[in-house]
Design a protein around this motif. Structure first.
Motif, PDB file in Angstrom:
ATOM      1  N   SER A  92       0.811  -1.208   0.000  1.00 60.11           N
ATOM      2  CA  SER A  92       0.000   0.000   0.000  1.00 60.11           C
ATOM      3  C   SER A  92       0.851   1.267   0.000  1.00 60.11           C
ATOM      4  O   SER A  92       0.363   2.347   0.267  1.00 60.11           O
ATOM      5  CB  SER A  92      -0.943  -0.008   1.200  1.00 60.11           C
ATOM      6  OG  SER A  92      -0.192  -0.182   2.392  1.00 60.11           O
ATOM      7  N   ASP A  94       3.139   4.260  -1.796  1.00 62.05           N
ATOM      8  CA  ASP A  94       2.882   5.124  -2.947  1.00 62.05           C
ATOM      9  C   ASP A  94       3.317   4.484  -4.261  1.00 62.05           C
ATOM     10  O   ASP A  94       2.576   4.484  -5.243  1.00 62.05           O
ATOM     11  CB  ASP A  94       3.667   6.436  -2.790  1.00 62.05           C
ATOM     12  CG  ASP A  94       2.747   7.574  -2.423  1.00 62.05           C
ATOM     13  OD1 ASP A  94       1.637   7.301  -1.922  1.00 62.05           O
ATOM     14  OD2 ASP A  94       3.135   8.731  -2.650  1.00 62.05           O
ATOM     15  N   LEU A  97       1.041   1.634  -5.269  1.00 68.67           N
ATOM     16  CA  LEU A  97      -0.250   2.095  -5.792  1.00 68.67           C
ATOM     17  C   LEU A  97      -0.132   2.557  -7.243  1.00 68.67           C
ATOM     18  O   LEU A  97      -0.988   2.251  -8.072  1.00 68.67           O
ATOM     19  CB  LEU A  97      -0.813   3.220  -4.916  1.00 68.67           C
ATOM     20  CG  LEU A  97      -1.314   2.779  -3.540  1.00 68.67           C
ATOM     21  CD1 LEU A  97      -1.853   3.970  -2.757  1.00 68.67           C
ATOM     22  CD2 LEU A  97      -2.378   1.692  -3.636  1.00 68.67           C
ATOM     23  N   HIS A  98       0.938   3.260  -7.547  1.00 67.12           N
ATOM     24  CA  HIS A  98       1.148   3.679  -8.932  1.00 67.12           C
ATOM     25  C   HIS A  98       1.252   2.486  -9.870  1.00 67.12           C
ATOM     26  O   HIS A  98       0.737   2.498 -10.982  1.00 67.12           O
ATOM     27  CB  HIS A  98       2.412   4.540  -9.050  1.00 67.12           C
ATOM     28  CG  HIS A  98       2.122   5.998  -9.011  1.00 67.12           C
ATOM     29  ND1 HIS A  98       2.476   6.803  -7.956  1.00 67.12           N
ATOM     30  CD2 HIS A  98       1.437   6.798  -9.877  1.00 67.12           C
ATOM     31  CE1 HIS A  98       2.051   8.034  -8.192  1.00 67.12           C
ATOM     32  NE2 HIS A  98       1.423   8.060  -9.326  1.00 67.12           N
TER      33      HIS A  98
ATOM     34  N   TRP B 169     -11.528   2.962   1.551  1.00 63.78           N
ATOM     35  CA  TRP B 169     -10.140   3.422   1.493  1.00 63.78           C
ATOM     36  C   TRP B 169      -9.734   3.729   0.056  1.00 63.78           C
ATOM     37  O   TRP B 169      -9.160   4.779  -0.231  1.00 63.78           O
ATOM     38  CB  TRP B 169      -9.224   2.353   2.104  1.00 63.78           C
ATOM     39  CG  TRP B 169      -7.786   2.745   2.118  1.00 63.78           C
ATOM     40  CD1 TRP B 169      -7.186   3.605   2.982  1.00 63.78           C
ATOM     41  CD2 TRP B 169      -6.760   2.302   1.218  1.00 63.78           C
ATOM     42  NE1 TRP B 169      -5.858   3.728   2.681  1.00 63.78           N
ATOM     43  CE2 TRP B 169      -5.558   2.948   1.602  1.00 63.78           C
ATOM     44  CE3 TRP B 169      -6.725   1.435   0.123  1.00 63.78           C
ATOM     45  CZ2 TRP B 169      -4.348   2.738   0.943  1.00 63.78           C
ATOM     46  CZ3 TRP B 169      -5.527   1.235  -0.533  1.00 63.78           C
ATOM     47  CH2 TRP B 169      -4.354   1.878  -0.122  1.00 63.78           C
ATOM     48  N   LEU B 173      -8.809   7.700  -2.022  1.00 67.25           N
ATOM     49  CA  LEU B 173      -7.486   8.014  -2.575  1.00 67.25           C
ATOM     50  C   LEU B 173      -7.601   9.233  -3.494  1.00 67.25           C
ATOM     51  O   LEU B 173      -8.667   9.479  -4.047  1.00 67.25           O
ATOM     52  CB  LEU B 173      -6.955   6.814  -3.378  1.00 67.25           C
ATOM     53  CG  LEU B 173      -6.474   5.613  -2.572  1.00 67.25           C
ATOM     54  CD1 LEU B 173      -6.116   4.461  -3.501  1.00 67.25           C
ATOM     55  CD2 LEU B 173      -5.279   5.958  -1.705  1.00 67.25           C
ATOM     56  N   ARG B 177      -4.326  11.349  -8.915  1.00 66.20           N
ATOM     57  CA  ARG B 177      -3.159  10.470  -9.027  1.00 66.20           C
ATOM     58  C   ARG B 177      -3.556   9.037  -9.374  1.00 66.20           C
ATOM     59  O   ARG B 177      -2.835   8.342 -10.080  1.00 66.20           O
ATOM     60  CB  ARG B 177      -2.367  10.471  -7.706  1.00 66.20           C
ATOM     61  CG  ARG B 177      -1.638  11.771  -7.426  1.00 66.20           C
ATOM     62  CD  ARG B 177      -1.287  11.890  -5.949  1.00 66.20           C
ATOM     63  NE  ARG B 177      -0.429  10.805  -5.483  1.00 66.20           N
ATOM     64  CZ  ARG B 177       0.900  10.856  -5.430  1.00 66.20           C
ATOM     65  NH1 ARG B 177       1.520  11.951  -5.844  1.00 66.20           N
ATOM     66  NH2 ARG B 177       1.599   9.855  -4.970  1.00 66.20           N
ATOM     67  N   TYR B 178      -4.670   8.598  -8.834  1.00 67.39           N
ATOM     68  CA  TYR B 178      -5.069   7.198  -9.014  1.00 67.39           C
ATOM     69  C   TYR B 178      -6.492   7.080  -9.558  1.00 67.39           C
ATOM     70  O   TYR B 178      -7.356   6.481  -8.917  1.00 67.39           O
ATOM     71  CB  TYR B 178      -4.969   6.451  -7.680  1.00 67.39           C
ATOM     72  CG  TYR B 178      -3.642   6.597  -6.967  1.00 67.39           C
ATOM     73  CD1 TYR B 178      -2.473   6.076  -7.517  1.00 67.39           C
ATOM     74  CD2 TYR B 178      -3.559   7.254  -5.745  1.00 67.39           C
ATOM     75  CE1 TYR B 178      -1.258   6.201  -6.859  1.00 67.39           C
ATOM     76  CE2 TYR B 178      -2.344   7.376  -5.076  1.00 67.39           C
ATOM     77  CZ  TYR B 178      -1.205   6.856  -5.646  1.00 67.39           C
ATOM     78  OH  TYR B 178      -0.015   6.975  -4.995  1.00 67.39           O
ATOM     79  N   LEU B 181      -7.764   3.337  -9.991  1.00 71.28           N
ATOM     80  CA  LEU B 181      -7.940   2.699  -8.692  1.00 71.28           C
ATOM     81  C   LEU B 181      -9.227   3.163  -8.025  1.00 71.28           C
ATOM     82  O   LEU B 181      -9.992   2.359  -7.482  1.00 71.28           O
ATOM     83  CB  LEU B 181      -6.753   3.046  -7.777  1.00 71.28           C
ATOM     84  CG  LEU B 181      -5.604   2.048  -7.742  1.00 71.28           C
ATOM     85  CD1 LEU B 181      -4.446   2.622  -6.952  1.00 71.28           C
ATOM     86  CD2 LEU B 181      -6.075   0.749  -7.108  1.00 71.28           C
TER      87      LEU B 181
END
Lengths: 222, 222
Positions: A92, A94, A97-98, B169, B173, B177-178, B181
């Motif tokens: 989890s 950074d 996640l990317h 969660w 985010l 950026r995500y 996701l």
DNA sequence: ACCTGAACACCGTTCAAGT
DNA sequence: ACCTGAACACCGTTCAAGT
């Protein structure tokens, strides 16, 4: 990180890390809550080394997924058995996640359904980490009580000798109890780690691709 | 075995085992060379619980492979995190060899090439053990300093609550950026362990089956 | 051949005490 | 806020000594 790379995850004890930093083990607890925290930070640092293979391209999604897997494996291979820390945990950080963000969008670009993309990320991650972990165990070298990691001393001669040894072992098993094992001694000991990894990747990508309904082919392309 | 099942592999120390047997840790070394020996014996004992799903049947090979995988997963699930000991080692006990012998012959009966059968056993084993290991980590329960294993207190309510928590969660985010996701929070948290396992199994079996050239269909069957 | 007590060289983590 | 020494409750394994 140097300690990890040289001696592996088991050598990465709070005491050894503290020693490397010229202090005592208790001091580390001013910076991390548990050892787990420290290892997780190190893992995300390493995942950050990964260069994602370009923007999602619907025409090349299968190759992009494979290239991603190859690069991931290569990076884990460079850092001893750190990948062990990533098995069974959804990373989890950074960087992690990317990575997931990118892989999801490649699969979606390929026309994979959201549900298959979500589960596909899971199984690809499982395959990469489990393979990398198995391979890391092969690299382990015991030398005079010390443990060392080395990715490159698996020269072809050594590998061939090892595979021959295993093949001989298979061939001397009782043929009445294990007829198939004995007769398959050849194929069972064929292929280096690269070939095996590519095979598994091919199986997974084909399996995932088989869920995508083929789009109607255009009459004239271009 | 009872100690393993109740408290897991980490609790299975030479000292605890010795205590359970009413003796001291040093006494165990009269029977095994290392702790590893003891764990390997326990593992093969557990693999022996597996009932192979019948004689290889070329018409049902895909279902037989799946059923084998399901049963393996179920057995590992019953014995805490013992499967951890099997990751990254070719199990070479008697029971393990029988298992491999059977799986190889099912794949060959299905028309899979020897090379794909050999590597297929590898990747199926990797999938089963890695999945079972991940799942075993979920079962871990800490209670008052003691660690307990329990496969069945994952009731649907708890699972749903947990998945909702993870979904929330994902949804919180940063969407810039995500984006993928965040938008995929739903699919990413859909499905229990059984569904995910079946999905991966389907992907693998399809991938392996895709290497088999379809035999000419008979003009009239039966 | 099997077992034992005691020791060796380690672990992760806590905690009162310091700066 | 950060660091420290000392301790606590553990590890796997060895080894001389016993039966």
């Amino acid at each position: 990180l140097p300690l990890l790379d040289a001696e592996g995850l088991d050598a990465l004890t709070m005491r050894r890390v503290a020693e490397e930093l010229g202090t005592g083990p208790a001091s580390l607890y001013a910076h991390v809550a548990h050892k787990e925290d420290l290892v997780a930070a190190l893992l995300d640092r390493i995942i950050g080394e990964l260069e994602l293979p370009g923007e999602p391209d619907s025409k090349r999604w299968q190759e992009q997924v494979k290239e991603f897997a190859r690069r991931s494996r290569a990076i884990y291979g460079r850092h001893a058995d750190i990948v062990r820390a990533s098995i069974g945990s959804i990373p989890s950080g950074d960087n992690a996640l990317h990575m997931i963000e990118w892989l999801l969008s490649v699969l979606l670009a390929g026309g994979v359904s959201p549900q298959v993309a979500a589960w596909g990320v899971d199984i690809l991650g499982l395959y990469i980490t489990a393979t990398a972990y198995e391979e890391s165990l092969e690299e382990l070298q015991h030398a005079g009580g010390e443990v060392h990691w080395s990715r490159h001393d698996r020269d072809p001669t050594t590998l061939a000798a090892f595979q021959e040894e295993v093949r001989d072992w298979f061939e001397t098993l009782p043929a009445d109890r294990y007829p198939t094992l004995v007769s398959m001694a050849g194929p069972l000991t064929t292929g280096d780690d690269d070939e095996r990894f590519e095979f598994g990747l091919e199986v997974l990508v084909r399996g995932i691709a088989s869920t995508v309904s083929e789009p109607r082919r255009k009459r004239r392309s271009r």
